[in-house]
Design an enzyme around this catalytic site. Sequence first.
Site, mmCIF file in Angstrom:
data_model
loop_
_atom_site.group_PDB
_atom_site.id
_atom_site.type_symbol
_atom_site.label_atom_id
_atom_site.label_comp_id
_atom_site.label_asym_id
_atom_site.label_seq_id
_atom_site.Cartn_x
_atom_site.Cartn_y
_atom_site.Cartn_z
ATOM 1 N N SER A 142 64.431 21.498 74.206
ATOM 2 C CA SER A 142 65.256 22.135 75.242
ATOM 3 C C SER A 142 65.135 23.647 75.077
ATOM 4 O O SER A 142 64.768 24.130 73.993
ATOM 5 C CB SER A 142 66.723 21.733 75.031
ATOM 6 O OG SER A 142 67.581 22.515 75.838
ATOM 7 N N TYR A 155 74.526 19.895 70.322
ATOM 8 C CA TYR A 155 73.248 19.837 71.044
ATOM 9 C C TYR A 155 72.327 20.971 70.598
ATOM 10 O O TYR A 155 71.142 20.754 70.322
ATOM 11 C CB TYR A 155 73.535 19.926 72.543
ATOM 12 C CG TYR A 155 72.359 19.681 73.457
ATOM 13 C CD1 TYR A 155 72.004 18.384 73.833
ATOM 14 C CD2 TYR A 155 71.617 20.735 73.986
ATOM 15 C CE1 TYR A 155 70.936 18.145 74.697
ATOM 16 C CE2 TYR A 155 70.555 20.514 74.841
ATOM 17 C CZ TYR A 155 70.214 19.222 75.201
ATOM 18 O OH TYR A 155 69.163 18.999 76.065
HETATM 19 P P1 NAD Z 1 68.853 11.272 81.247
HETATM 20 O O1 NAD Z 1 70.302 11.073 80.949
HETATM 21 O O2 NAD Z 1 68.363 11.182 82.654
HETATM 22 O O3 NAD Z 1 67.969 10.299 80.362
HETATM 23 C C1 NAD Z 1 68.248 10.050 79.018
HETATM 24 C C2 NAD Z 1 67.522 8.806 78.575
HETATM 25 O O4 NAD Z 1 67.847 8.575 77.207
HETATM 26 C C3 NAD Z 1 67.965 7.556 79.349
HETATM 27 O O5 NAD Z 1 66.856 6.700 79.515
HETATM 28 C C4 NAD Z 1 68.985 6.919 78.399
HETATM 29 O O6 NAD Z 1 69.138 5.519 78.582
HETATM 30 C C5 NAD Z 1 68.339 7.255 77.068
HETATM 31 N N1 NAD Z 1 69.261 7.178 75.943
HETATM 32 C C6 NAD Z 1 70.450 7.823 75.800
HETATM 33 N N2 NAD Z 1 71.006 7.460 74.635
HETATM 34 C C7 NAD Z 1 70.140 6.601 74.038
HETATM 35 C C8 NAD Z 1 70.157 5.889 72.805
HETATM 36 N N3 NAD Z 1 71.175 5.966 71.952
HETATM 37 N N4 NAD Z 1 69.104 5.080 72.529
HETATM 38 C C9 NAD Z 1 68.074 4.964 73.399
HETATM 39 N N5 NAD Z 1 68.015 5.609 74.573
HETATM 40 C C10 NAD Z 1 69.037 6.424 74.873
HETATM 41 O O7 NAD Z 1 68.521 12.709 80.627
HETATM 42 P P2 NAD Z 1 67.287 13.718 80.763
HETATM 43 O O8 NAD Z 1 67.818 14.966 81.344
HETATM 44 O O9 NAD Z 1 66.097 13.071 81.363
HETATM 45 O O10 NAD Z 1 67.038 14.027 79.213
HETATM 46 C C11 NAD Z 1 65.897 13.637 78.517
HETATM 47 C C12 NAD Z 1 65.659 14.614 77.370
HETATM 48 O O11 NAD Z 1 65.424 15.909 77.913
HETATM 49 C C13 NAD Z 1 66.850 14.775 76.410
HETATM 50 O O12 NAD Z 1 66.379 14.842 75.088
HETATM 51 C C14 NAD Z 1 67.460 16.086 76.835
HETATM 52 O O13 NAD Z 1 68.139 16.702 75.783
HETATM 53 C C15 NAD Z 1 66.218 16.847 77.243
HETATM 54 N N6 NAD Z 1 66.496 17.976 78.125
HETATM 55 C C16 NAD Z 1 67.077 17.798 79.331
HETATM 56 C C17 NAD Z 1 67.335 18.895 80.130
HETATM 57 C C18 NAD Z 1 67.987 18.779 81.464
HETATM 58 O O14 NAD Z 1 68.372 19.818 82.009
HETATM 59 N N7 NAD Z 1 68.135 17.591 82.035
HETATM 60 C C19 NAD Z 1 66.991 20.170 79.695
HETATM 61 C C20 NAD Z 1 66.400 20.318 78.459
HETATM 62 C C21 NAD Z 1 66.148 19.211 77.678
#
Ligand code: NAD
Length: 260
Positions: A142, A155
């Site tokens: 991130s 986080y």
């Molecule tokens: P999202 O909520 O759409 O997807 C998260 C995924 O992780 C889902 O498939 C969920 O089922 C799975 N998950 C959650 N807890 C879990 C667990 N205990 N075991 C197995 N699977 C689990 O979120 P996203 O935005 O696509 O995030 C994905 C990654 O990207 C994360 O690591 C997040 O920190 C990172 N990220 C997101 C953003 C953003 O703005 N959305 C920015 C920077 C980084």
Amino acid sequence: MLKGRSAVITGSTSGIGLAVAEALAARGVNLMLNGFGEPGAVESLRAGLAQKHGVRVEYHGADMSRPDQIADMMGKAIEIFGAADILVNNAGIQFVSPVEDFPPDKWEAIIDINLVALFHTIRHAVPGMKQRKWGRIINIASAHALVASPFKSAYVAAKHGVAGLTKTIALETATFGITCNAICPGYVLTPLVQKQIPDTAKARGISEEQVVRDVLLAAQPTRQFVTVEQVAALALFLAGDDAASITGTLQAIDGGWTAQ
Ligand code: NAD
């Protein structure tokens, strides 16, 4: 050449992970999907990807906070595909609260899922990668691996940890044809971000519209959300042979956020 390789993508039932799954499947990569979801929806996702791209797609529902379940998932992937050639550590959760009110169980869950799980998936994947003298470890970190924001202590701590882990694994694997990099997205409008808008509004005492305009998009000079497809395209590049010399890096894809 990615065709015929295999990938384990944690948290690939939604958001960024799902977009990465699509992008890799479109290049002929066999997949182990993971993440939570209603069983019928997960099965149609799995079958749909397999049919659309003509690749083998498996699913394992391992909870990333459970090392025993992670071991089982990685064991199954290695049994089915021979190795996990590409490991995309993507599953993640968020919780927003001032530190003095931060529930300790939430703090621990974020560290377990967003950081400790990566140690476990990586330690199971690396022996097979070393054997094949090829591997790609892509950690979805991130912008919060590079800079902090208030009310996100767990986080930010976890993602900064991912940055250190990424560099260390890159050094340990550099002579084995393995690369390890982190992708550092700014705000991407996925369920993870949508869910934190009400809590951020509460923590800062502002409306949800103000959170989107004055907190989320204000962080990004482009004033645009990053898209899941843009993150997936970067992951695809890092997985390819042209990226063989890129290792130990933290790739910002954040609309200029961390340039400030
Ligand atoms: P999202 O909520 O759409 O997807 C998260 C995924 O992780 C889902 O498939 C969920 O089922 C799975 N998950 C959650 N807890 C879990 C667990 N205990 N075991 C197995 N699977 C689990 O979120 P996203 O935005 O696509 O995030 C994905 C990654 O990207 C994360 O690591 C997040 O920190 C990172 N990220 C997101 C953003 C953003 O703005 N959305 C920015 C920077 C980084």
